[in-house]
Design a protein around this motif. Structure first.
Motif, PDB file in Angstrom:
ATOM      1  N   LEU A 387       0.835  -1.199   0.000  1.00  0.00           N
ATOM      2  CA  LEU A 387       0.000   0.000   0.000  1.00  0.00           C
ATOM      3  C   LEU A 387       0.870   1.250   0.000  1.00  0.00           C
ATOM      4  CD1 LEU A 387      -2.722   1.526   0.427  1.00  0.00           C
ATOM      5  CD2 LEU A 387      -2.379   1.178   2.891  1.00  0.00           C
ATOM      6  N   ASN A 388       1.869   1.248   0.852  1.00  0.00           N
ATOM      7  CA  ASN A 388       2.755   2.390   0.988  1.00  0.00           C
ATOM      8  C   ASN A 388       3.547   2.638  -0.295  1.00  0.00           C
ATOM      9  OD1 ASN A 388       3.985   4.490   2.350  1.00  0.00           O
ATOM     10  ND2 ASN A 388       5.462   3.192   3.378  1.00  0.00           N
ATOM     11  N   MET A 389       4.137   1.574  -0.845  1.00  0.00           N
ATOM     12  CA  MET A 389       4.952   1.719  -2.049  1.00  0.00           C
ATOM     13  C   MET A 389       4.135   2.234  -3.226  1.00  0.00           C
ATOM     14  SD  MET A 389       7.555  -1.562  -2.106  1.00  0.00           S
ATOM     15  CE  MET A 389       6.207  -2.759  -2.210  1.00  0.00           C
ATOM     16  N   ALA A 390       2.988   1.622  -3.475  1.00  0.00           N
ATOM     17  CA  ALA A 390       2.202   1.967  -4.656  1.00  0.00           C
ATOM     18  C   ALA A 390       1.695   3.403  -4.600  1.00  0.00           C
ATOM     19  CB  ALA A 390       1.036   0.991  -4.805  1.00  0.00           C
ATOM     20  N   ILE A 391       1.057   3.790  -3.496  1.00  0.00           N
ATOM     21  CA  ILE A 391       0.421   5.102  -3.450  1.00  0.00           C
ATOM     22  C   ILE A 391       1.454   6.218  -3.287  1.00  0.00           C
ATOM     23  CG2 ILE A 391      -1.339   6.501  -2.316  1.00  0.00           C
ATOM     24  CD1 ILE A 391      -2.375   4.068  -3.870  1.00  0.00           C
ATOM     25  N   GLN A 392       2.516   5.976  -2.527  1.00  0.00           N
ATOM     26  CA  GLN A 392       3.558   7.006  -2.457  1.00  0.00           C
ATOM     27  C   GLN A 392       4.232   7.201  -3.814  1.00  0.00           C
ATOM     28  OE1 GLN A 392       6.304   7.823   0.568  1.00  0.00           O
ATOM     29  NE2 GLN A 392       5.164   6.841   2.216  1.00  0.00           N
ATOM     30  N   ASN A 393       4.457   6.116  -4.549  1.00  0.00           N
ATOM     31  CA  ASN A 393       5.041   6.258  -5.888  1.00  0.00           C
ATOM     32  C   ASN A 393       4.116   7.023  -6.826  1.00  0.00           C
ATOM     33  OD1 ASN A 393       7.286   4.873  -5.043  1.00  0.00           O
ATOM     34  ND2 ASN A 393       7.283   3.416  -6.717  1.00  0.00           N
ATOM     35  N   ALA A 394       2.804   6.797  -6.684  1.00  0.00           N
ATOM     36  CA  ALA A 394       1.845   7.540  -7.502  1.00  0.00           C
ATOM     37  C   ALA A 394       1.919   9.037  -7.183  1.00  0.00           C
ATOM     38  CB  ALA A 394       0.432   7.003  -7.262  1.00  0.00           C
ATOM     39  N   TRP A 406       6.871  14.578   4.332  1.00  0.00           N
ATOM     40  CA  TRP A 406       6.411  14.931   5.671  1.00  0.00           C
ATOM     41  C   TRP A 406       5.843  13.733   6.417  1.00  0.00           C
ATOM     42  CZ3 TRP A 406       8.500  18.771   7.767  1.00  0.00           C
ATOM     43  CH2 TRP A 406       8.762  19.962   7.077  1.00  0.00           C
ATOM     44  N   ILE A 407       5.071  12.887   5.722  1.00  0.00           N
ATOM     45  CA  ILE A 407       4.519  11.727   6.430  1.00  0.00           C
ATOM     46  C   ILE A 407       5.626  10.740   6.787  1.00  0.00           C
ATOM     47  CG2 ILE A 407       2.232  11.968   5.413  1.00  0.00           C
ATOM     48  CD1 ILE A 407       2.853   9.681   3.537  1.00  0.00           C
ATOM     49  N   SER A 408       6.676  10.685   5.962  1.00  0.00           N
ATOM     50  CA  SER A 408       7.797   9.807   6.279  1.00  0.00           C
ATOM     51  C   SER A 408       8.583  10.333   7.465  1.00  0.00           C
ATOM     52  CB  SER A 408       8.718   9.663   5.067  1.00  0.00           C
ATOM     53  OG  SER A 408       8.067   8.985   4.008  1.00  0.00           O
ATOM     54  N   LEU A 409       8.812  11.660   7.499  1.00  0.00           N
ATOM     55  CA  LEU A 409       9.515  12.256   8.632  1.00  0.00           C
ATOM     56  C   LEU A 409       8.807  11.927   9.944  1.00  0.00           C
ATOM     57  CD1 LEU A 409      10.568  15.840   7.427  1.00  0.00           C
ATOM     58  CD2 LEU A 409      12.072  14.112   8.435  1.00  0.00           C
ATOM     59  N   GLY A 410       7.486  12.062   9.936  1.00  0.00           N
ATOM     60  CA  GLY A 410       6.737  11.820  11.164  1.00  0.00           C
ATOM     61  C   GLY A 410       6.704  10.367  11.565  1.00  0.00           C
ATOM     62  N   SER A 411       6.259   9.510  10.653  1.00  0.00           N
ATOM     63  CA  SER A 411       6.047   8.109  11.000  1.00  0.00           C
ATOM     64  C   SER A 411       7.350   7.357  11.228  1.00  0.00           C
ATOM     65  CB  SER A 411       5.236   7.419   9.894  1.00  0.00           C
ATOM     66  OG  SER A 411       4.957   6.087  10.245  1.00  0.00           O
ATOM     67  N   VAL A 444       0.473   3.185   8.689  1.00  0.00           N
ATOM     68  CA  VAL A 444       0.213   4.614   8.923  1.00  0.00           C
ATOM     69  C   VAL A 444       0.583   5.426   7.684  1.00  0.00           C
ATOM     70  CG1 VAL A 444       0.969   6.633  10.232  1.00  0.00           C
ATOM     71  CG2 VAL A 444       0.368   4.525  11.435  1.00  0.00           C
ATOM     72  N   ARG A 445       1.782   5.227   7.174  1.00  0.00           N
ATOM     73  CA  ARG A 445       2.213   5.990   5.989  1.00  0.00           C
ATOM     74  C   ARG A 445       1.360   5.663   4.768  1.00  0.00           C
ATOM     75  NH1 ARG A 445       7.693   4.894   4.345  1.00  0.00           N
ATOM     76  NH2 ARG A 445       7.772   3.059   5.674  1.00  0.00           N
ATOM     77  N   GLY A 446       1.030   4.387   4.592  1.00  0.00           N
ATOM     78  CA  GLY A 446       0.209   3.998   3.443  1.00  0.00           C
ATOM     79  C   GLY A 446      -1.179   4.593   3.487  1.00  0.00           C
TER      80      GLY A 446
END
Length: 480
Positions: A387-394, A406-411, A444-446
């Motif tokens: 989930l994280n890989m696909a949607i963040q890549n999109a 920002w979501i990566s910094l936090g989580s 969380v990130r996904g």
């Protein structure tokens, strides 16, 4: 006279672009992009598995050093991957918008800047391997091995920088097969040389871990030479060696606008993994070796899903550049569904055959027990990772890289690093506690990325800008 030559060249380039447009569109289907990436990743997995299996014949300590060193190398590569990743997305967007000369210039700048950064990193890693390993809490008994391995492989980090820039540029033109074939050759050379250096066969000296390090550097050097030849012919107008001095500040600014948040994002992930490795090293060397073996098994679980995520990024970037917003939006969900199905099946298979597979790498019952205890948790981990890989890549493909940063910094700071320490070290849950924190972080990130994608912020902004600029008059489809 010069103006006439430039106009003639421009006409020829546009003619070539028009002639290749239909053919290129056919090539940019998700499957056509994904399967060569999968083969390349699978071969990289085999390379890692062969490394781990062969190095395990030296000692479990050597395996721990290789796993630890690879995390260190992943951390330092973020400095040049920042440029390569931003350039790759822009190359795909520019080609989608039929601006091949801009794409060509971006590829050139990515190569030269990445090479410069890689050279600087090579010098530091070659000169200070023991100090760096000690600072990262590697157990004292492993420092002599780390000094040898880090100095040799780290000293060749410039090759990784050049490989990253070249393969990313080539892949984002839509040619995912070329890097795949090069990966095949590199893996064959590496495995053969590993065998020779570890066992003293085929006329090679028996150099153990030092030989493995040299094998890694030599196989990468050969791959760089072939990739460079392919890169020079990757665009509509071939690149000549004298063109490598080209630099366009405006285009480089675009690279960094997309690339620096990607670099921060990747740095957060890599440094969180390094923190996790440091926590595991505090628990013990057996746990560190077990985590290294589990990395090999996990790679098999998610690599097809990751290849789909990478292909998705290329496809969406091309669609976004061409103004096909609705198609770009729907493509992400289709890829996510395919990826989730694949990683769940793969994780279940690994769970069923995990114990005998781990037995191929080590005979240490404690290490095998640690590994088996994590395989059930891996079934929960992999869907969140997909989930994280696909949607963040999109999101990255449409330039929304600051949000993913920002979501990566936090989580990654709070959950992956902080909660994993609290559960694994503070509460004494060990590897199980660390894996629970890793699972929570991925979901969380996904989930946050999915909420952002459903809002279509960047897609709507781009469609509005195109509409205001009367882009539709030039034949680009506006699909809000």
């Amino acid at each position: 006279m010069q103006e006439e030559i430039e106009r003639t060249a421009a006409v020829r380039i546009h003619a070539l672009e028009d002639g290749n447009l239909t053919e290129k569109a056919k090539k940019l289907t998700l499957w056509a992009l994904a399967w060569p990436i999968f083969i390349e990743l699978f071969l990289q997995f085999l390379l890692g598995a062969a490394d781990t299996l062969m190095v395990s014949r030296i000692s479990d300590d050597a395996v721990a050093v290789v796993g630890f060193s690879n995390q260190l190398f992943s951390a330092v590569t973020t400095l040049f991957v920042t440029v390569a990743s931003g350039a790759g997305i822009l190359i795909a967007q520019k080609l989608g918008a039929r601006k091949s000369e801009d794409a060509r210039t971006i590829g050139i700048m990515s190569l030269t800047v990445s090479c410069t950064i890689g050279l600087a990193l090579s010098v530091v890693l070659y000169l200070f391997p023991k100090q760096i390993s000690s600072w990262l809490q590697l157990p004292d008994e492993l420092l002599p091995l780390a000094e040898t391995y880090v100095s040799i492989v780290g000293g060749g980090m410039v090759l990784v920088a050049v490989m990253s820039a070249l393969s990313t540029a080539i892949r984002n033109t839509g040619n995912t097969k070329g890097p795949m074939f090069i990966a095949i050759g590199m893996n064959v050379v590496h495995v053969v040389m590993n065998y020779g250096f570890i066992f003293g066969e085929l006329g090679f000296p028996e150099w153990g871990l030092k030989g493995v390090a040299l094998s890694t550097v030599i196989s990468r050097l050969l791959a760089v030479l072939v990739l460079l030849f392919m890169f020079l012919h990757a665009f509509v107008r071939p690149i000549r060696l004298r063109d490598l001095k080209q630099f366009d500040r405006g285009l480089f600014g675009e690279i960094m606008r997309i690339g620096w948040p990607l670099g921060v994002n990747m740095s957060c992930w890599v440094f969180s993994q390094m923190a996790i490795y440091a926590y595991i090293a505090m628990i013990g060397s057996s746990e560190l070796a077990a985590r290294t073996y589990m990395n090999t098994l996990e790679s098999f679980c998610f690599m097809l899903g990751y290849s789909i995520a990478l292909a998705l990024q290329i496809q969406i970037a091309h669609l976004f550049g061409a103004g096909r917003m609705r198609e770009a939006y729907k493509t992400a969900y289709r890829a996510l569904g395919i990826g989730l199905s694949i990683v769940i099946v793969n994780a279940a298979i690994i769970y069923m055959i995990g114990k005998p597979v781990l037995g191929l790498f080590t005979k240490d019952e404690a290490i095998i027990a640690f590994g088996v205890s994590l395989l059930g948790l891996n079934i929960l981990l992999q869907p969140g990772k997909m989930l994280n890989m696909a949607i963040q890549n999109a999101l990255n493909a449409v330039g929304d890289t600051r949000f993913t940063m920002w979501i990566s910094l936090g989580s990654l700071s709070i959950i992956a690093s902080g909660v994993s320490y609290w559960l694994g070290i503070g509460l004494g849950w060990g590897l199980t506690g660390i894996y629970i924190a890793m699972i929570l972080d991925e979901y969380v990130r996904g989930t946050l990325a999915l909420i952002r994608w459903r809002g279509r912020k960047k897609l709507r902004e781009a469609a509005g800008e195109m509409s205001e600029g009367n882009v539709s008059a030039s034949g680009i489809r506006l699909e809000a």
